[in-house]
Design an enzyme around this catalytic site. Sequence first.
Site, mmCIF file in Angstrom:
data_model
loop_
_atom_site.group_PDB
_atom_site.id
_atom_site.type_symbol
_atom_site.label_atom_id
_atom_site.label_comp_id
_atom_site.label_asym_id
_atom_site.label_seq_id
_atom_site.Cartn_x
_atom_site.Cartn_y
_atom_site.Cartn_z
ATOM 1 N N GLU A 119 0.805 -1.243 0.000
ATOM 2 C CA GLU A 119 0.000 0.000 0.000
ATOM 3 C C GLU A 119 0.832 1.286 0.000
ATOM 4 O OE1 GLU A 119 -2.637 -0.412 3.351
ATOM 5 O OE2 GLU A 119 -3.611 -2.175 2.531
ATOM 6 N N GLU A 175 -6.060 -10.817 -0.841
ATOM 7 C CA GLU A 175 -6.818 -10.633 0.414
ATOM 8 C C GLU A 175 -8.322 -10.603 0.140
ATOM 9 O OE1 GLU A 175 -5.315 -7.271 2.634
ATOM 10 O OE2 GLU A 175 -3.248 -7.724 2.106
#
Length: 371
Positions: free
Chosen positions: A176, A280
Amino acid sequence: MMNMENVKLRMEASSPKLLPCEKSLAMKSFFILFLLSFSTFLQAQQIDSGEFLKQLVKYPLGASVNPRLLEENASYRALAGMEFTSVTAENHMKMALIHPEANRFDFAKGDEIVAFAKKNKSRVHGHTLVWHNQTAPWMKEFQGDQQAWENLLKQHIQTIVKHYQGQIAGWDVVNEAFLDDGSLRPSIWSDHIPDYLAKSFIWAHEADPKALLFYNDYGQDGKPKKMEAILNMVQDFKKRQIPIHGLGLQMHISIQSKNEEIKQVIEQSTATGLNIHFSEVDVAVNPKNNPDFIYDAFAQKAQSDKFLLLFTSFATIPAAQQYGITFWNVGDKDSWLRGYFKRPKEYPLLFDEAYQKKPVYVELYEGLKRK
Ligand code: XIL
């Protein structure tokens, strides 16, 4: 199974100002909904206990796991071992937990997860070496010049990667790092280490040249600037010969996510030639956290359509680039969407509270079998 007419009827049914004739219509629509849910439920019962989603795919199918649940909950443990062929630590390889003090690493829980995977002949995916979140408090307080910060991060990455060398197939090296507008996310790493992304990949590669190195991020769909930043990073790494082998698309999506946007980021990611990991996966059904939300047949159908979209899109990726699909935990009640986001009425995964296959599992299974 579900048509819009029924949904309309149901919505009308929840309106307080109903005429008697509308009330009877409402009753009927509830009855239809009940039948629909029940038939899906019956279908769920029909799936053979020896039939698993993992048998329908040629790539690793994974889940992130929680070592406390693995230890304490026999159903969780059995299911995680039976349904999945890849394992990711949901939290225990992140900075705060694995490197709690400057001179102390704590591998105990990570090692338990690796041992569990070994027992089940599952692959282990490493998550995550560098992130702006869940950093250790001592890191946030750290004082030093650029060299000192580089030493800190290099030692962090290399100690962990070496500890798991030969046991972990691939690592989310950086997680991220980009904001939605494509700019580099401010963090202690970007603040103190110029070019920290490339350096992190180089250090990880030095520590285990065989491990596959991933850049992992969320919400690329509908965020063209973020996607562009990721693709630019890949191009730049290739030009500079910085080792990168894969892209992790977290795929925390919802029933409202747009199919075309999801497909586009998959195509763009695949075009890099790198390994692709849906890393995820969960499909939120109640993203606005409506306290009165009902997980009805309509929501379930929308959800299984999204799961199917992810799986059929993944199937279009060349086999050599298919690193795998990983769900973010096992059962609905274990999902971070319930815990972290405090959404009690959220049902984002394939297994229910009792670790039974949900109707969406069956829909996905049957849908994949038909392909
Ligand atoms: C989440 C975990 O699931 C939670 O238990 C924890 O409290 C916060 O982090 N993106 C990631 C994951 O890369 O590491 C995050 O996991 C979810 C979002």
